[in-house]
Structures are given as structure tokens and as C-alpha cells.
Design a protein around this motif. Structure first.
Motif, PDB file in Angstrom:
ATOM      1  N   THR A   1       0.831  -1.205   0.000  1.00 20.91           N
ATOM      2  CA  THR A   1       0.000   0.000   0.000  1.00 20.91           C
ATOM      3  C   THR A   1       0.863   1.252   0.000  1.00 20.91           C
ATOM      4  OG1 THR A   1      -1.688  -1.199   1.250  1.00 20.91           O
ATOM      5  CG2 THR A   1      -1.880   1.194   1.181  1.00 20.91           C
ATOM      6  N   ALA A   2       1.966   1.205   0.745  1.00 19.99           N
ATOM      7  CA  ALA A   2       2.810   2.384   0.894  1.00 19.99           C
ATOM      8  C   ALA A   2       3.710   2.635  -0.309  1.00 19.99           C
ATOM      9  CB  ALA A   2       3.652   2.252   2.163  1.00 19.99           C
ATOM     10  N   VAL A   3       4.236   1.573  -0.936  1.00 21.30           N
ATOM     11  CA  VAL A   3       5.252   1.773  -1.971  1.00 21.30           C
ATOM     12  C   VAL A   3       4.825   1.301  -3.355  1.00 21.30           C
ATOM     13  CG1 VAL A   3       7.026   1.487  -0.199  1.00 21.30           C
ATOM     14  CG2 VAL A   3       6.444  -0.457  -1.655  1.00 21.30           C
ATOM     15  N   GLY A   4       3.667   0.619  -3.448  1.00 17.41           N
ATOM     16  CA  GLY A   4       3.265   0.039  -4.729  1.00 17.41           C
ATOM     17  C   GLY A   4       3.052   1.057  -5.829  1.00 17.41           C
ATOM     18  N   GLY A   5       2.461   2.200  -5.502  1.00 13.69           N
ATOM     19  CA  GLY A   5       2.192   3.205  -6.528  1.00 13.69           C
ATOM     20  C   GLY A   5       3.465   3.730  -7.166  1.00 13.69           C
ATOM     21  N   GLY A   6       4.463   4.037  -6.337  1.00 18.33           N
ATOM     22  CA  GLY A   6       5.730   4.527  -6.867  1.00 18.33           C
ATOM     23  C   GLY A   6       6.439   3.493  -7.724  1.00 18.33           C
ATOM     24  N   MET A   7       6.339   2.225  -7.302  1.00 21.47           N
ATOM     25  CA  MET A   7       6.967   1.165  -8.088  1.00 21.47           C
ATOM     26  C   MET A   7       6.324   1.038  -9.467  1.00 21.47           C
ATOM     27  SD  MET A   7       7.707  -1.889  -5.348  1.00 21.47           S
ATOM     28  CE  MET A   7       8.468  -2.877  -6.633  1.00 21.47           C
ATOM     29  N   VAL A   8       4.996   1.032  -9.503  1.00 21.15           N
ATOM     30  CA  VAL A   8       4.303   0.915 -10.788  1.00 21.15           C
ATOM     31  C   VAL A   8       4.605   2.119 -11.671  1.00 21.15           C
ATOM     32  CG1 VAL A   8       2.050   0.761 -11.909  1.00 21.15           C
ATOM     33  CG2 VAL A   8       2.488  -0.527  -9.814  1.00 21.15           C
ATOM     34  N   ARG A   9       4.648   3.309 -11.082  1.00 19.31           N
ATOM     35  CA  ARG A   9       4.967   4.514 -11.855  1.00 19.31           C
ATOM     36  C   ARG A   9       6.327   4.381 -12.515  1.00 19.31           C
ATOM     37  NH1 ARG A   9       6.036   8.285  -7.802  1.00 19.31           N
ATOM     38  NH2 ARG A   9       8.150   7.484  -7.994  1.00 19.31           N
ATOM     39  N   ASP A  10       7.331   3.943 -11.758  1.00 17.79           N
ATOM     40  CA  ASP A  10       8.673   3.801 -12.324  1.00 17.79           C
ATOM     41  C   ASP A  10       8.711   2.734 -13.419  1.00 17.79           C
ATOM     42  OD1 ASP A  10       9.491   5.740 -10.583  1.00 17.79           O
ATOM     43  OD2 ASP A  10      10.452   4.382  -9.162  1.00 17.79           O
ATOM     44  N   ILE A  11       7.975   1.636 -13.209  1.00 15.35           N
ATOM     45  CA  ILE A  11       7.945   0.572 -14.217  1.00 15.35           C
ATOM     46  C   ILE A  11       7.304   1.077 -15.513  1.00 15.35           C
ATOM     47  CG2 ILE A  11       6.912  -1.662 -14.787  1.00 15.35           C
ATOM     48  CD1 ILE A  11       7.269  -2.394 -11.811  1.00 15.35           C
ATOM     49  N   VAL A  12       6.223   1.862 -15.395  1.00 10.22           N
ATOM     50  CA  VAL A  12       5.571   2.434 -16.574  1.00 10.22           C
ATOM     51  C   VAL A  12       6.556   3.284 -17.371  1.00 10.22           C
ATOM     52  CG1 VAL A  12       3.841   4.132 -17.303  1.00 10.22           C
ATOM     53  CG2 VAL A  12       3.225   2.359 -15.653  1.00 10.22           C
TER      54      VAL A  12
END
Length: 234
Positions: free
Chosen positions: A135-146
Motif C-alpha cells: 500500500t505504501a510503496v506500490g504506486g511509486g513502483m508501478v509509476r517507475d515501471i511504466v
């Protein structure tokens, strides 16, 4: 397990929305650096601000994701995208001062809330800790992968996932002891405090060990010690 106090949950919602706004604006900052159009700003803002919670709720399969049930979340993310598109916030004194605090507090709040929601669905402590971190870090990870980048949380930035791990673990321990409300408060304090310390002191986990280099360094130091002893004894 007792339910968390409603007043704490209400306060946590506002912290949650502040975190969504801040991370959405960060998504917009990244979109500007990547020279994206307004749609790109909106997409990266939603991913940054809501991605972790969307992944968590999808994995839990306990009804529609929370971000889709409360319009305030998507609207807040889009507001962050609009602000970042219209105003170059990065580099400004207000952003530089406010962003670390918003980011740190929201990390603790998201980690604690994610862990508590997982426990409420009947899952055990380990899934709760893992989904709290997600919940805390998933959004940033997906953003970087995109953006076809190695996620910063995997090693190129100060401790982040580790701070989320500590926050979600704090919630789990307190909840198991029958104090989920205290756990939510302590999760925010622990997550935010560790994140700010890690940012200030540039704490990072060690990278993979190069055993050959370590062995050669050990041998070099051993030879230096022997030389010093020979000079001293001679």
C-alpha cells in the motif's frame, strides 16, 4: 480483533488524502521530466497516489477498491495532476519543505491502514505486513515501471520499503494485542520518523556483496597488519 476508533479513522482519511495529493503531484513532476501530455500527467498522478491501494484491494478481493467507492480519492489525484501541470512545483521552497513531511506521514498511514484492512479480511500477520508495504510503496513502483525505470524503492533511494515494513509490523503487533487504534497512531509515527531519518542521514541497505572484492580487501588489510607488526618487532 477490536475495531479501530472511528475518530482515528476519520483523521487517518485526511492524512490519506493529503498523501494522495502529494504523491499525485510527485507523479506530475515525474511526468514533466518525461515530457508527457496532460493525459500522461493524470495517469502518473493516479498511479502514484492510488496505485498501492488499488493493488492491495484487488489482491484482497473484498469488494471494489476503496479509491473507486469514494470519489474524493480520484478527484484529489486529478487535482494533484492539474497543480503539477499548471505550476512547476519542483524546486520551490514550499515544495522542498512540505514534500518530505507529506511523503513520510502518508507512508506510515498507508502502511498501517493497508495492514489493518488485510487483518480485517481475516488474513494472517504475514499477508498484513506484505500488503501494508505494498500500500505504501506500490504506486511509486508501478509509476517507475511504466516509465521503464528500475523502481527507486529497490535500492537507488534512502530506506523506504524498510520504513513501510516497520510501520505495518507495528500495526500488526498492536492489533494482535487488541489495540488497533494505538497501532494506527504508532504506525504513522514509526513510518514517518524512520522515513525522515533515512532521508536526512541517507540510510540505505547494502547492495549485493562482491565476495571476491571483500576477500581481496581482507587479504590487503591482513598484509598491512603483518607489515606493521614486523616493523614494530624489528
Amino acid at each position: 480483533m477490536p475495531a479501530a476508533d472511528s475518530s482515528v479513522l476519520d483523521a487517518l482519511r485526511w492524512v490519506d488524502l493529503a498523501g494522495v495529493l502529494g504523491n499525485a503531484m510527485l507523479g506530475g513532476v515525474v511526468a514533466r521530466a518525461a515530457r508527457l501530455d496532460p493525459v500522461g500527467f493524470a495517469v502518473l498522478a493516479i498511479i502514484s497516489g492510488l496505485g498501492g491501494g488499488l493493488i492491495r484491494d484487488t489482491l484482497l478481493q473484498a469488494g471494489p477498491p476503496a479509491a473507486l467507492l469514494d470519489n474524493a480519492y480520484i478527484l484529489t489525484a486529478l487535482a494533484g495532476a492539474a497543480i503539477a501541470f499548471l505550476v512547476q512545483v519542483e524546486g520551490g521552497r514550499t515544495w522542498d519543505r512540505a514534500w518530505p513531511w507529506i511523503d513520510a506521514v502518508s507512508l506510515g498511514a498507508w502502511a498501517g491502514a493497508g495492514a489493518l484492512k488485510t487483518l480485517d479480511t481475516g488474513l494472517g500477520w504475514l499477508p498484513a505486513v506484505l500488503l501494508g508495504v505494498d500500500t505504501a510503496v506500490g504506486g511509486g513502483m508501478v509509476r517507475d515501471i511504466v516509465l521503464r525505470q528500475v523502481p527507486a524503492v529497490l535500492g537507488s533511494s534512502p530506506l523506504y520499503a524498510t520504513c513501510a515494513l516497520a510501520a505495518s509490523s507495528t500495526l500488526v503487533v498492536c492489533a494482535q494485542l487488541g489495540h488497533p487504534t494505538l497501532g494506527l497512531v504508532l504506525a504513522v509515527v514509526v513510518g514517518a520518523g524512520l522515513t525522515l531519518l533515512a532521508r536526512k542521514r541517507r540510510w540505505m541497505l547494502p547492495l549485493s556483496a562482491n565476495w571476491g572484492a571483500l576477500r581481496r580487501e581482507g587479504e590487503r588489510r591482513a598484509r598491512a597488519v603483518r607489515r606493521v607488526r614486523r616493523r614494530r618487532d624489528g
